[in-house]
Design a protein around this motif. Structure first.
Motif, PDB file in Angstrom:
ATOM      1  N   ALA A   1      44.837  33.908  42.580  1.00  0.00           N
ATOM      2  CA  ALA A   1      43.912  34.541  43.529  1.00  0.00           C
ATOM      3  C   ALA A   1      44.277  34.089  44.932  1.00  0.00           C
ATOM      4  O   ALA A   1      43.906  32.998  45.366  1.00  0.00           O
ATOM      5  CB  ALA A   1      42.470  34.174  43.195  1.00  0.00           C
ATOM      6  N   GLY A   2      44.997  34.960  45.657  1.00  0.00           N
ATOM      7  CA  GLY A   2      45.397  34.672  47.023  1.00  0.00           C
ATOM      8  C   GLY A   2      44.616  35.482  48.029  1.00  0.00           C
ATOM      9  O   GLY A   2      45.070  35.659  49.159  1.00  0.00           O
ATOM     10  N   GLY A   3      43.460  35.971  47.641  1.00  0.00           N
ATOM     11  CA  GLY A   3      42.619  36.780  48.526  1.00  0.00           C
ATOM     12  C   GLY A   3      41.268  36.962  47.869  1.00  0.00           C
ATOM     13  O   GLY A   3      40.998  36.416  46.793  1.00  0.00           O
ATOM     14  N   PRO A   4      40.362  37.738  48.493  1.00  0.00           N
ATOM     15  CA  PRO A   4      39.047  37.993  47.900  1.00  0.00           C
ATOM     16  C   PRO A   4      39.162  38.572  46.489  1.00  0.00           C
ATOM     17  O   PRO A   4      40.176  39.153  46.118  1.00  0.00           O
ATOM     18  CB  PRO A   4      38.416  39.000  48.864  1.00  0.00           C
ATOM     19  N   MET A   5      38.100  38.441  45.696  1.00  0.00           N
ATOM     20  CA  MET A   5      38.179  38.699  44.263  1.00  0.00           C
ATOM     21  C   MET A   5      37.600  40.034  43.812  1.00  0.00           C
ATOM     22  O   MET A   5      37.469  40.280  42.610  1.00  0.00           O
ATOM     23  CB  MET A   5      37.496  37.568  43.505  1.00  0.00           C
ATOM     24  N   GLU A   6      37.253  40.942  44.733  1.00  0.00           N
ATOM     25  CA  GLU A   6      36.697  42.224  44.306  1.00  0.00           C
ATOM     26  C   GLU A   6      37.687  43.000  43.454  1.00  0.00           C
ATOM     27  O   GLU A   6      37.305  43.589  42.424  1.00  0.00           O
ATOM     28  CB  GLU A   6      36.285  43.049  45.528  1.00  0.00           C
ATOM     29  N   LEU A   7      38.947  43.041  43.834  1.00  0.00           N
ATOM     30  CA  LEU A   7      39.935  43.771  43.048  1.00  0.00           C
ATOM     31  C   LEU A   7      40.083  43.146  41.657  1.00  0.00           C
ATOM     32  O   LEU A   7      40.154  43.866  40.654  1.00  0.00           O
ATOM     33  CB  LEU A   7      41.275  43.791  43.782  1.00  0.00           C
ATOM     34  N   ILE A   8      40.100  41.836  41.601  1.00  0.00           N
ATOM     35  CA  ILE A   8      40.178  41.151  40.306  1.00  0.00           C
ATOM     36  C   ILE A   8      38.950  41.478  39.470  1.00  0.00           C
ATOM     37  O   ILE A   8      39.057  41.741  38.262  1.00  0.00           O
ATOM     38  CB  ILE A   8      40.326  39.638  40.517  1.00  0.00           C
ATOM     39  N   TYR A   9      37.772  41.478  40.100  1.00  0.00           N
ATOM     40  CA  TYR A   9      36.549  41.808  39.365  1.00  0.00           C
ATOM     41  C   TYR A   9      36.638  43.210  38.766  1.00  0.00           C
ATOM     42  O   TYR A   9      36.308  43.420  37.590  1.00  0.00           O
ATOM     43  CB  TYR A   9      35.335  41.704  40.283  1.00  0.00           C
ATOM     44  N   ARG A  10      37.065  44.188  39.560  1.00  0.00           N
ATOM     45  CA  ARG A  10      37.141  45.561  39.060  1.00  0.00           C
ATOM     46  C   ARG A  10      38.114  45.673  37.896  1.00  0.00           C
ATOM     47  O   ARG A  10      37.854  46.404  36.931  1.00  0.00           O
ATOM     48  CB  ARG A  10      37.553  46.501  40.190  1.00  0.00           C
ATOM     49  N   ALA A  11      39.237  44.976  37.990  1.00  0.00           N
ATOM     50  CA  ALA A  11      40.209  45.023  36.896  1.00  0.00           C
ATOM     51  C   ALA A  11      39.650  44.386  35.636  1.00  0.00           C
ATOM     52  O   ALA A  11      39.826  44.903  34.529  1.00  0.00           O
ATOM     53  CB  ALA A  11      41.500  44.331  37.318  1.00  0.00           C
ATOM     54  N   LEU A  12      38.972  43.263  35.781  1.00  0.00           N
ATOM     55  CA  LEU A  12      38.351  42.620  34.618  1.00  0.00           C
ATOM     56  C   LEU A  12      37.273  43.524  34.009  1.00  0.00           C
ATOM     57  O   LEU A  12      37.168  43.642  32.780  1.00  0.00           O
ATOM     58  CB  LEU A  12      37.732  41.281  35.021  1.00  0.00           C
ATOM     59  N   ALA A  13      36.475  44.167  34.854  1.00  0.00           N
ATOM     60  CA  ALA A  13      35.414  45.049  34.352  1.00  0.00           C
ATOM     61  C   ALA A  13      35.991  46.235  33.602  1.00  0.00           C
ATOM     62  O   ALA A  13      35.380  46.738  32.642  1.00  0.00           O
ATOM     63  CB  ALA A  13      34.538  45.522  35.507  1.00  0.00           C
ATOM     64  N   ALA A  14      37.182  46.700  34.006  1.00  0.00           N
ATOM     65  CA  ALA A  14      37.812  47.854  33.360  1.00  0.00           C
ATOM     66  C   ALA A  14      38.572  47.479  32.099  1.00  0.00           C
ATOM     67  O   ALA A  14      38.937  48.358  31.312  1.00  0.00           O
ATOM     68  CB  ALA A  14      38.764  48.543  34.345  1.00  0.00           C
ATOM     69  N   ALA A  15      38.810  46.178  31.905  1.00  0.00           N
ATOM     70  CA  ALA A  15      39.626  45.722  30.770  1.00  0.00           C
ATOM     71  C   ALA A  15      38.769  45.494  29.527  1.00  0.00           C
ATOM     72  O   ALA A  15      37.530  45.468  29.584  1.00  0.00           O
ATOM     73  CB  ALA A  15      40.362  44.449  31.143  1.00  0.00           C
ATOM     74  N   ASN A  16      39.428  45.328  28.407  1.00  0.00           N
ATOM     75  CA  ASN A  16      38.743  45.031  27.149  1.00  0.00           C
ATOM     76  C   ASN A  16      38.130  43.640  27.190  1.00  0.00           C
ATOM     77  O   ASN A  16      38.742  42.687  27.677  1.00  0.00           O
ATOM     78  CB  ASN A  16      39.724  45.116  25.978  1.00  0.00           C
ATOM     79  N   ALA A  17      36.937  43.530  26.639  1.00  0.00           N
ATOM     80  CA  ALA A  17      36.212  42.253  26.687  1.00  0.00           C
ATOM     81  C   ALA A  17      36.972  41.141  25.997  1.00  0.00           C
ATOM     82  O   ALA A  17      36.994  39.999  26.467  1.00  0.00           O
ATOM     83  CB  ALA A  17      34.821  42.425  26.071  1.00  0.00           C
ATOM     84  N   ASP A  18      37.606  41.438  24.868  1.00  0.00           N
ATOM     85  CA  ASP A  18      38.341  40.397  24.149  1.00  0.00           C
ATOM     86  C   ASP A  18      39.544  39.916  24.948  1.00  0.00           C
ATOM     87  O   ASP A  18      39.818  38.713  25.017  1.00  0.00           O
ATOM     88  CB  ASP A  18      38.803  40.916  22.782  1.00  0.00           C
ATOM     89  N   ALA A  19      40.258  40.839  25.564  1.00  0.00           N
ATOM     90  CA  ALA A  19      41.482  40.477  26.280  1.00  0.00           C
ATOM     91  C   ALA A  19      41.188  39.634  27.514  1.00  0.00           C
ATOM     92  O   ALA A  19      41.931  38.702  27.834  1.00  0.00           O
ATOM     93  CB  ALA A  19      42.240  41.738  26.674  1.00  0.00           C
ATOM     94  N   ARG A  20      40.103  39.937  28.223  1.00  0.00           N
ATOM     95  CA  ARG A  20      39.854  39.209  29.463  1.00  0.00           C
ATOM     96  C   ARG A  20      39.469  37.747  29.228  1.00  0.00           C
ATOM     97  O   ARG A  20      39.483  36.952  30.168  1.00  0.00           O
ATOM     98  CB  ARG A  20      38.814  39.933  30.304  1.00  0.00           C
ATOM     99  N   GLN A  21      39.167  37.376  27.997  1.00  0.00           N
ATOM    100  CA  GLN A  21      38.930  35.967  27.682  1.00  0.00           C
ATOM    101  C   GLN A  21      40.209  35.146  27.802  1.00  0.00           C
ATOM    102  O   GLN A  21      40.155  33.908  27.853  1.00  0.00           O
ATOM    103  CB  GLN A  21      38.372  35.832  26.255  1.00  0.00           C
ATOM    104  N   HIS A  22      41.348  35.829  27.835  1.00  0.00           N
ATOM    105  CA  HIS A  22      42.636  35.132  27.846  1.00  0.00           C
ATOM    106  C   HIS A  22      43.319  35.229  29.206  1.00  0.00           C
ATOM    107  O   HIS A  22      44.539  35.096  29.311  1.00  0.00           O
ATOM    108  CB  HIS A  22      43.530  35.694  26.742  1.00  0.00           C
ATOM    109  N   VAL A  23      42.516  35.446  30.238  1.00  0.00           N
ATOM    110  CA  VAL A  23      43.005  35.405  31.613  1.00  0.00           C
ATOM    111  C   VAL A  23      42.676  34.030  32.194  1.00  0.00           C
ATOM    112  O   VAL A  23      41.581  33.502  31.981  1.00  0.00           O
ATOM    113  CB  VAL A  23      42.342  36.507  32.459  1.00  0.00           C
ATOM    114  N   LYS A  24      43.623  33.468  32.929  1.00  0.00           N
ATOM    115  CA  LYS A  24      43.417  32.176  33.578  1.00  0.00           C
ATOM    116  C   LYS A  24      43.631  32.351  35.083  1.00  0.00           C
ATOM    117  O   LYS A  24      44.748  32.575  35.542  1.00  0.00           O
ATOM    118  CB  LYS A  24      44.378  31.134  33.017  1.00  0.00           C
ATOM    119  N   ILE A  25      42.525  32.296  35.835  1.00  0.00           N
ATOM    120  CA  ILE A  25      42.587  32.456  37.279  1.00  0.00           C
ATOM    121  C   ILE A  25      42.970  31.127  37.922  1.00  0.00           C
ATOM    122  O   ILE A  25      42.443  30.069  37.568  1.00  0.00           O
ATOM    123  CB  ILE A  25      41.245  32.952  37.826  1.00  0.00           C
ATOM    124  N   VAL A  26      43.895  31.183  38.876  1.00  0.00           N
ATOM    125  CA  VAL A  26      44.318  30.004  39.628  1.00  0.00           C
ATOM    126  C   VAL A  26      43.816  30.157  41.062  1.00  0.00           C
ATOM    127  O   VAL A  26      44.038  31.188  41.698  1.00  0.00           O
ATOM    128  CB  VAL A  26      45.849  29.843  39.618  1.00  0.00           C
TER     129      VAL A  26
END
Length: 474
Positions: A120-145
């Motif tokens: 995360a090198g900037g605000p997180m709205e774009l990341i939020y939208r991508a997570l919201a659009a993704a499958n619930a199971d898959a987003r558990q395996h994202v690691k934000i730095v």
């Protein structure tokens, strides 16, 4: 799950995604940090590991003309020079939907055996939208730095989402928070001058000479690259790497360019963003040049709380900002409250908050909040006003300590135009307007909000009744 990381869990077969800002009004550090980050990936031979890179990620912000698109030159220049896959790069100011969709696709590929490390090198709205659009199971395996409050909490538009909202959406998301990479006393990748990066200018690799030019076009600060150098464990278990250590790591060899070319593709025409106003549950209606609002009459966010009703209060009491991180408030965009105003009588309207910090414990040593009128982008340098209770704790009009003393304490570009202090006055045309309050000072209390047209009596009077509150359908 949040982790205050010391040792990177990344392995050489793991995917990496990066979301960066760098918009013209943003801090200029990304202008140099983006090409430096791409140079580090290329030096490590990890072009294929980089599965997504978006930049200019202030969504719904402003149109960026080609000659002002400094991040296009930095990101796409690095992409072309070191042979990164162009289909994985997105200018979010031009194609926000494509950036969100592509990142969501990479999130959907994530499993326990194949996690996605998302810097995360900037605000997180774009990341939020991508997570919201993704499958619930898959987003558990994202690691934000992350390494800084700014990236976690700043909102280019006040109705956007930040780190607080991501935690609500994905409570078990991986989170690797490392120490601030801006550096101190020679630590980190923030230089004191461009001369700290002269070794890039003098290097035999022309592409590294170009990185120097991009840093010079921004500022001598590539601190966001520190998230990647930590992830790749370039400096072992140390969370940060210094500029001399970075010079030593690059060495004298030319970086293989993977059939890249020094021809940066031309920046496309900018796109005027489509701005969708936030949805609200209520609309506060002006009558005869008056708007009298109970502060608690909107959904409360973050650490705003309704205090018990005391004698002399109308409504259900007052609201109080009670953040748990009272000693480390360094951003403007938590505890965002929105009041939708419907104006029938246009003109200049005075604004005042009935507020207090009397008899406060130590945590209530400040006496202000942030305010903003309108849907304008939140310029980092002064458009969001610091609005404070301009009276000390020994001077009060009643036993509860609430008064109408309200002043803008200006900074940045606004202070240059309007002075350090100014009276809150807004030109409000007929129609709907949005007024925002954000938490700033722990313990600050607000009972009522007044907007009175100039010349209308009753301004700052406790006896004025509230004006009508309409549902969103009205």
């Amino acid at each position: 799950m949040q982790v205050c990381a010391e040792t990177s869990p990344w392995t050489s077969n793991n995917r990496i995604a990066i979301s960066a800002d760098g918009n013209p009004d943003a801090d200029a550090d990304d202008v140099g940090a983006t090409p430096m980050t791409l140079a580090v990936l290329a030096k490590a031979g990890l072009q294929e590991n980089l599965v997504h890179y978006d930049f200019n990620n202030f969504l719904e912000y402003k149109k960026i003309d080609p000659d002002q698109n400094r991040m296009w030159q930095s990101a796409m220049g690095g992409q072309s020079r070191w042979g990164f896959d162009r289909d994985r790069f997105f200018d979010a100011s031009i194609d926000p939907e494509g950036a969100v969709s592509h990142l969501a696709m990479e999130i959907n590929r994530s499993t326990a055996a194949d996690p996605l490390y998302l810097i995360a090198g900037g605000p997180m709205e774009l990341i939020y939208r991508a997570l919201a659009a993704a499958n619930a199971d898959a987003r558990q395996h994202v690691k934000i730095v992350s390494h800084h409050d700014y990236n976690e909490y700043f909102k280019p538009r006040l109705w956007h989402r930040n780190w607080n909202d991501i935690q609500t959406l994905v409570p078990n998301i991986g989170y690797l928070r490392i120490k601030d990479q801006n550096g101190n006393n020679g630590s980190g990748l923030k230089g004191s001058s461009i001369e700290d990066f002269a070794w890039l200018k003098e290097h035999a690799d022309r592409n590294l000479n170009w990185v120097y030019e991009r840093i010079a076009a921004g500022k001598p600060d590539v601190s966001d690259t520190g998230m990647l150098t930590w992830l790749l464990q370039i400096n072992g278990d140390d969370e940060s790497v210094t500029i001399p250590e970075m010079q030593q790591w690059f060495g004298r060899d030319i970086i293989p360019n993977q059939n890249g070319t020094s021809d940066t593709p031309p920046a496309p025409q900018g796109v005027t963003p489509k701005v969708t106003p936030p949805k609200t549950q209520k609309t506060f209606e002006e009558v005869d040049g008056k708007l009298v609002i109970e502060a608690e009459d909107v959904p409360l966010t973050d650490q705003w709380k309704v205090e018990n009703k005391e004698p002399g209060f109308s409504g259900t009491g007052y609201i109080r900002w009670m953040p748990s991180w009272i000693n480390k408030i360094s951003h403007q965009h938590q505890g965002v409250l929105v009041y939708k105003l419907r104006i029938h009588t246009p003109g200049k309207y005075r604004m005042a908050l009935r507020s207090s910090h009397r008899g406060a414990p130590e945590r209530d040593k400040w006496n202000d909040c942030w305010t903003l009128m309108g849907l304008n982008p939140v310029h980092p340098y002064g458009i969001t006003r610091k609005t404070y209770h301009s009276i000390n704790q020994q001077q009060f009009d009643d036993d509860a300590g609430f008064t109408w003393h309200t002043t803008h304490d200006n900074y940045g570009s606004v202070a240059k135009n309007e002075g350090h202090f100014s009276t809150p006055v807004y030109q409000l045309d007929e129609g709907d307007h949005y007024f925002w309050i954000c938490g700033r000072s722990g313990g600050f209390r607000i009972d009522k909000i007044h907007f009175f047209k100039e010349g209308v009596s009753g301004f700052k009077s406790d006896s004025e009744p509230t004006t009508p509150v309409l549902s969103t359908e009205q």
